[in-house]
Motif scaffolding. Sequence first.
Motif, short mmCIF file in Angstrom:
data_model
loop_
_atom_site.label_atom_id
_atom_site.label_comp_id
_atom_site.label_asym_id
_atom_site.label_seq_id
_atom_site.Cartn_x
_atom_site.Cartn_y
_atom_site.Cartn_z
N SER A 1 13.85 0.74 3.19
CA SER A 1 12.71 -0.08 2.36
C SER A 1 11.11 0.47 2.04
CB SER A 1 12.62 -1.29 1.57
OG SER A 1 13.89 -0.87 1.02
N LEU A 2 11.24 0.23 3.58
CA LEU A 2 9.93 -0.08 4.64
C LEU A 2 9.34 1.28 5.04
CD1 LEU A 2 10.86 -2.71 7.06
CD2 LEU A 2 9.32 -3.01 5.25
N LEU A 3 10.03 2.03 5.50
CA LEU A 3 9.53 3.40 5.21
C LEU A 3 9.34 4.00 3.74
CD1 LEU A 3 9.86 5.60 7.32
CD2 LEU A 3 11.62 6.84 6.87
N SER A 4 9.82 3.75 2.72
CA SER A 4 9.10 4.22 1.78
C SER A 4 7.71 3.49 1.11
CB SER A 4 10.16 3.94 0.70
OG SER A 4 11.30 4.95 0.71
N ASP A 5 7.44 2.64 1.33
CA ASP A 5 6.36 1.82 1.48
C ASP A 5 5.32 2.23 2.16
OD1 ASP A 5 7.37 -0.11 -0.60
OD2 ASP A 5 7.48 -1.55 1.56
N LEU A 6 5.61 2.94 3.98
CA LEU A 6 4.84 3.86 4.29
C LEU A 6 4.22 4.78 4.06
CD1 LEU A 6 3.18 3.33 7.04
CD2 LEU A 6 5.38 4.21 8.42
N ILE A 7 5.22 5.91 3.55
CA ILE A 7 5.59 7.12 3.29
C ILE A 7 4.16 6.70 1.81
CG2 ILE A 7 6.37 8.80 1.53
CD1 ILE A 7 8.63 8.56 3.57
N ALA A 8 4.66 6.42 1.05
CA ALA A 8 3.70 5.55 -0.89
C ALA A 8 2.80 5.40 0.00
CB ALA A 8 4.66 4.03 -1.20
N GLY B 1 0.38 6.50 2.54
CA GLY B 1 -0.20 7.32 3.16
C GLY B 1 -0.10 8.87 1.85
N ALA B 2 0.89 8.79 0.88
CA ALA B 2 1.02 9.46 -0.34
C ALA B 2 -0.08 8.71 -1.25
CB ALA B 2 2.18 9.54 -1.28
N GLU B 3 -0.42 8.19 -1.13
CA GLU B 3 -1.73 7.64 -2.31
C GLU B 3 -2.97 7.86 -1.98
OE1 GLU B 3 -1.22 3.14 -2.13
OE2 GLU B 3 0.86 3.00 -3.92
N LYS C 1 -0.17 13.71 3.71
CA LYS C 1 1.46 14.09 3.56
C LYS C 1 1.89 14.14 4.56
CE LYS C 1 0.70 18.76 4.60
NZ LYS C 1 0.23 20.13 4.55
N VAL C 2 3.14 13.14 3.90
CA VAL C 2 4.10 12.32 5.16
C VAL C 2 5.22 12.77 4.75
CG1 VAL C 2 4.80 10.38 5.70
CG2 VAL C 2 2.27 10.71 5.09
N ALA C 3 5.72 13.84 5.72
CA ALA C 3 7.30 14.23 5.15
C ALA C 3 8.16 12.92 6.36
CB ALA C 3 7.19 15.23 6.80
N ALA C 4 9.73 12.96 5.46
CA ALA C 4 10.23 12.32 6.76
C ALA C 4 11.76 11.89 6.42
CB ALA C 4 10.61 10.84 4.57
N ILE C 5 12.07 12.20 7.81
CA ILE C 5 13.45 12.79 9.09
C ILE C 5 14.49 11.29 8.19
CG2 ILE C 5 14.19 13.50 10.56
CD1 ILE C 5 11.77 14.99 11.38
N LYS C 6 15.41 11.05 7.72
CA LYS C 6 16.17 10.30 8.16
C LYS C 6 17.79 10.61 8.63
CE LYS C 6 19.38 7.63 4.08
NZ LYS C 6 19.56 6.39 5.25
N ASP D 1 4.49 -10.05 5.20
CA ASP D 1 3.23 -9.84 5.56
C ASP D 1 2.96 -8.47 5.15
OD1 ASP D 1 1.94 -12.14 5.36
OD2 ASP D 1 2.97 -12.64 7.44
N TRP D 2 4.62 -7.33 5.57
CA TRP D 2 4.37 -5.67 5.78
C TRP D 2 3.38 -5.03 4.41
CZ3 TRP D 2 6.22 -2.27 8.17
CH2 TRP D 2 5.60 -0.71 7.60
N ARG D 3 3.26 -5.62 3.57
CA ARG D 3 2.25 -4.55 2.19
C ARG D 3 1.08 -4.92 3.43
NH1 ARG D 3 6.89 -5.31 -2.08
NH2 ARG D 3 7.75 -2.70 -1.58
N LYS D 4 1.36 -6.29 2.98
CA LYS D 4 -0.90 -6.32 3.12
C LYS D 4 -0.70 -6.33 4.34
CE LYS D 4 0.33 -11.31 2.71
NZ LYS D 4 0.50 -12.54 2.60
N ARG D 5 0.11 -5.32 5.27
CA ARG D 5 -0.75 -4.96 6.88
C ARG D 5 -0.62 -3.78 6.51
NH1 ARG D 5 1.10 -8.65 11.16
NH2 ARG D 5 -0.13 -7.20 12.62
N LEU D 6 0.15 -3.02 5.35
CA LEU D 6 0.01 -1.47 5.78
C LEU D 6 -0.11 -0.99 6.20
CD1 LEU D 6 2.91 -0.52 2.50
CD2 LEU D 6 2.97 -0.59 4.37
N SER D 7 -1.90 -1.13 5.56
CA SER D 7 -3.35 0.06 6.77
C SER D 7 -3.15 0.45 8.26
CB SER D 7 -4.22 -0.67 5.65
OG SER D 7 -5.80 -0.08 6.26
N GLU D 8 -2.57 -1.11 8.11
CA GLU D 8 -2.96 -1.22 9.78
C GLU D 8 -1.83 -0.16 10.48
OE1 GLU D 8 -1.59 -4.98 13.31
OE2 GLU D 8 -2.38 -5.37 10.78
#
Length: 176
Positions: free
Chosen positions: A19-26, A28-30, A34-39, A156-163
């Motif tokens: 979930s957190l990685l998805s937010d981080l990728i989204a 960047g994509a917004e 180009k964000v690549a993911a390895i799981k 606070d994760w989503r509020k601090r995504l930019s940072e």
Amino acid sequence: MKEAPVFQIVGYKNSGKTSLLSDLIAFGAEREEKVAAIKRHTHEEPLKVMHHETDSYRLHEAGSFMTGVDSPGRFQLELSHQEDYTLDKLIFLYRQFDPDLIAVEGYKNEAYPKAVIIKREEDLELLDQLHNIQLVITWNEAMTAGVPFPVVALKDWRKRLSEVYRLAKGEESRER
């Protein structure tokens, strides 16, 4: 050309990594990055082959160890292997496509910059075991009050995504 930075999100099972990685990728994509993911898939059941009953599936089943399908706007790759590929080898492959960031879920013992998720008190042991911790993401702020790393509360994760995104890209150094 600058190599794409790598940033890991690690933690124990069901801690919220995907979930957190998805937010981080989204995030960047917004920003049209180009964000690549390895799981890392560590579960016992095998991965499902892409597009069961398609031509790519037939090629895979015929014995191709690497099957790629290219279509307008999308490329899929399936790679069968006996030995585990190192994260370094996968990162090398990903960097050939010039991403702005390579976001990694898992591989907690690798030395890339990482965020560690602390959900339960017993998870705190990760902070002594892992290297290159840049950030702690906590489900319970009281539990992580004394850790020597910057802490982001899950609420606070989503509020601090930019940072966090700037940190992941190496554009912002962590503060103690």
